[in-house]
Design a protein around this motif. Structure first.
Motif, PDB file in Angstrom:
ATOM      1  N   ARG A 381       0.886  -1.423   0.309  1.00 15.12           N
ATOM      2  CA  ARG A 381      -0.213  -0.133  -0.053  1.00 15.12           C
ATOM      3  C   ARG A 381       0.982   1.488   0.065  1.00 15.12           C
ATOM      4  O   ARG A 381       0.182   2.545  -0.761  1.00 15.12           O
ATOM      5  CB  ARG A 381      -1.024   0.206   0.966  1.00 15.12           C
ATOM      6  N   TYR A 382       2.231   0.905   0.603  1.00 15.38           N
ATOM      7  CA  TYR A 382       2.772   2.399   0.459  1.00 15.38           C
ATOM      8  C   TYR A 382       3.163   2.771  -0.796  1.00 15.38           C
ATOM      9  O   TYR A 382       3.075   3.704  -1.365  1.00 15.38           O
ATOM     10  CB  TYR A 382       3.818   2.196   1.760  1.00 15.38           C
ATOM     11  N   GLY A 383       4.198   1.815  -1.227  1.00 19.95           N
ATOM     12  CA  GLY A 383       3.758   1.841  -2.837  1.00 19.95           C
ATOM     13  C   GLY A 383       3.127   1.787  -4.291  1.00 19.95           C
ATOM     14  O   GLY A 383       3.336   3.332  -4.745  1.00 19.95           O
ATOM     15  N   ALA A 384       1.813   1.550  -3.435  1.00 21.67           N
ATOM     16  CA  ALA A 384       0.937   2.589  -4.214  1.00 21.67           C
ATOM     17  C   ALA A 384       0.746   3.717  -4.540  1.00 21.67           C
ATOM     18  O   ALA A 384       0.233   4.372  -5.812  1.00 21.67           O
ATOM     19  CB  ALA A 384      -0.674   1.526  -3.225  1.00 21.67           C
ATOM     20  N   THR A 385       1.169   4.486  -3.211  1.00 20.10           N
ATOM     21  CA  THR A 385       1.369   5.701  -2.966  1.00 20.10           C
ATOM     22  C   THR A 385       2.033   6.332  -3.966  1.00 20.10           C
ATOM     23  O   THR A 385       1.670   7.408  -4.413  1.00 20.10           O
ATOM     24  CB  THR A 385       1.558   6.388  -1.519  1.00 20.10           C
ATOM     25  N   PHE A 386       2.978   6.105  -4.114  1.00 18.55           N
ATOM     26  CA  PHE A 386       4.479   6.633  -5.308  1.00 18.55           C
ATOM     27  C   PHE A 386       4.119   6.339  -6.308  1.00 18.55           C
ATOM     28  O   PHE A 386       3.814   7.137  -7.309  1.00 18.55           O
ATOM     29  CB  PHE A 386       5.557   5.457  -5.211  1.00 18.55           C
ATOM     30  N   LEU A 387       3.378   5.155  -7.244  1.00 30.18           N
ATOM     31  CA  LEU A 387       2.203   4.898  -8.207  1.00 30.18           C
ATOM     32  C   LEU A 387       1.285   5.845  -8.700  1.00 30.18           C
ATOM     33  O   LEU A 387       1.349   6.716 -10.289  1.00 30.18           O
ATOM     34  CB  LEU A 387       1.994   3.195  -8.606  1.00 30.18           C
TER      35      LEU A 387
END
Length: 506
Positions: A381-387
């Motif tokens: 979910r943290y990686g999703a914020t980058f996208l």
């Protein structure tokens, strides 16, 4: 037509190009024929030197004041982590109400403020607006109730309403259409950087014991507001209203700057026209303006949602981290988003295309929200914020450049940019209700809404691109001489994008 050898760049031909610029920079003199073709070409080296000079003198000031414009708007998210909602005894949807009040005034005053910017001149309007929203930010440090907080947020919306469209309009007075998106990106990138820098600054401020009599979240509003006031006072001295008044340009460079703009505006005899109702309506009701503005509305649900709720989302991902660590976790996604905010418009400048990147951004956002909905793993979910940040933030520059490029007159451009940003702020208002407390910690409603809006951005962008190409083919088939027969120069200028020789620029 200037001698074709003017492109060679030697001293003699450079002088010829500047003499041509002087001729076509004058009032009452058009720089295109009735078919929209430029009457001459400029020396590329002369243009490059002028462009670098404008970049150096214009962009740093507008970028820094927009940085603090966004910080003073979005720092309420950082203040919430530091106890803003607890100290004001906010319950239920009170926090969302406080956020919404800002957008009510922001939306109402959007077009009036941009017309005021044209009437007053950006060189005065932008510094004055910056001074006033800096004072309002300081005032936020002293609120004690939800009613006081709502009042200052409403006033903040009035004073910030003209900043995003005002700066976009200001830069359209200086740059060619192909150049504009990248220059807009160089200040709009301050939105994601404000998320990153705002988190760092809030973290640093919260390490202080006190600021005068203020503690905790109150220090954030006071210190950041005081910095904004200082920047406003400096910008009164550094912002130049338009090329004709730029003391840092020679007369030849002023003429070149004006003639460059005229050479792209069919039938235009003066770069800065008086406010005209017909052209005003042309800017607002252009089909490209309305379609692009709705795309920006959908996109801004994501952009403003990240600004207000990124700290809250990070807290649900890292619940055991301290407040300062949670603030710091909001920084990296914004830094990556800032990179793409500049990259997409830079490529747009080099390829002279904007719709390509309208299509490229939404899939990144869609992938991010699918990851949010499909996984509860903190790292995913943290990686999703980058996208999401990578796909979302570039639309500010691309949409404003797109509506600016697809009208002709200065009045229409001011109205088109104001309309675009007004619609975008309706998206901002919606965003204040996209992440609700009862939906925590997974926020299925907010993430589902943003998945839907990013998908619609992709679909509408593809349809708009297809329509622009289709309408351009229809325009190619028209008899321009017959269509314009019997019209005066004033009537031709009032046609704006309805001029049969005008072509949409995707």
């Amino acid at each position: 037509m200037a001698d074709e050898k003017a492109m060679s760049g030697n001293h003699e031909n450079l002088k010829l190009a500047l003499e041509d610029a002087t001729q076509y920079a004058g009032h009452g003199q058009a720089a295109t024929d009735q078919y929209g073709r430029a009457l001459f070409e400029f020396d590329r080296k002369a243009e490059s030197r002028l462009r670098w000079k404008m970049d150096l003198y214009l962009l740093p000031t507008v970028a820094v004041i927009y940085l603090f414009c966004f910080i003073d708007r979005a720092n309420i998210g950082n203040a919430k982590l530091a106890g803003f909602d607890t100290d004001l005894n906010l319950k239920g949807y009170d926090y969302n109400h406080v956020l919404s009040v800002f957008y009510i005034s922001y939306i109402i005053f959007e077009i009036p403020c941009n017309l005021c910017c044209k009437w007053m001149g950006p060189g005065w309007f932008l510094p004055l607006s910056t001074l006033l929203f800096g004072v309002t930010s300081v005032a936020t440090a002293f609120v004690d109730t939800i009613h006081q907080a709502s009042g200052v947020r409403f006033v903040l919306g009035i004073f910030e309403a003209g900043m995003l469209p005002g700066i976009a309009y200001y830069l359209s007075r200086w740059y060619r259409r192909s150049e504009l998106a990248f220059r807009l990106a160089l200040y709009i990138v301050m939105a994601p950087l404000a998320g990153a820098f705002g988190g760092l600054l809030a973290s640093a401020i919260l390490t202080l014991d006190r600021f005068g009599s203020l503690h905790n979240w109150r220090m954030i509003f006071a210190i950041e507001g005081i910095v904004t006031i200082g920047l406003a006072l400096i910008s009164f001295l550094t912002l130049t209203d338009r090329p004709e008044t730029a003391r840092w340009l020679s007369q030849e460079e002023k003429d070149l700057a004006i003639a460059r703009l005229k050479s792209e505006r069919i039938g235009t005899t003066e770069v800065l026209d008086k406010i005209d109702t017909t052209k005003l309506l042309r800017g607002i009701f252009s089909p490209v303006t309305l379609a692009t503005s709705f795309i920006f509305l959908l996109n801004n649900i994501t952009v403003q949602g990240l600004a207000f709720f990124a700290p809250t989302i990070v807290r649900t991902i890292y619940p055991d981290a301290g407040v300062v660590q949670q603030q710091l976790h909001t920084v990296p996604p914004y830094a990556v988003g800032a990179f793409f905010t500049v990259l997409f418009p830079f490529l747009s400048w080099r390829w002279d295309r904007r719709m390509t990147f309208f299509i490229a951004g939404p899939p990144l956002m869609m992938t991010g929200y699918i990851m949010f909905l499909a996984s509860t793993d903190a790292h995913v979910r943290y990686g999703a914020t980058f996208l999401i940040a990578s796909g979302a933030f570039a639309f500010g520059a691309l949409c404003n450049a797109h509506v600016s490029n697809n009208v002709v007159s200065d009045t229409a451009r001011s109205a088109a940019i104001g309309t675009n940003v007004m619609f975008g702020n309706i998206g901002g208002l919606i965003s204040t209700w996209s992440f609700l407390e009862f939906d925590a910690p997974d926020y299925h409603i907010g993430n589902g809404l943003n998945l839907a809006t990013s998908s619609m951005c992709l679909i509408l962008s593809a349809l708009l691109w297809a329509w622009m190409n289709w309408d351009n083919k229809k325009r190619d088939a028209k008899d321009i001489d017959q269509e314009l027969a019997g019209l005066s120069q004033t009537q031709i200028q009032d046609l704006d994008w309805r001029n049969p020789a005008f072509k949409w620029r995707p």
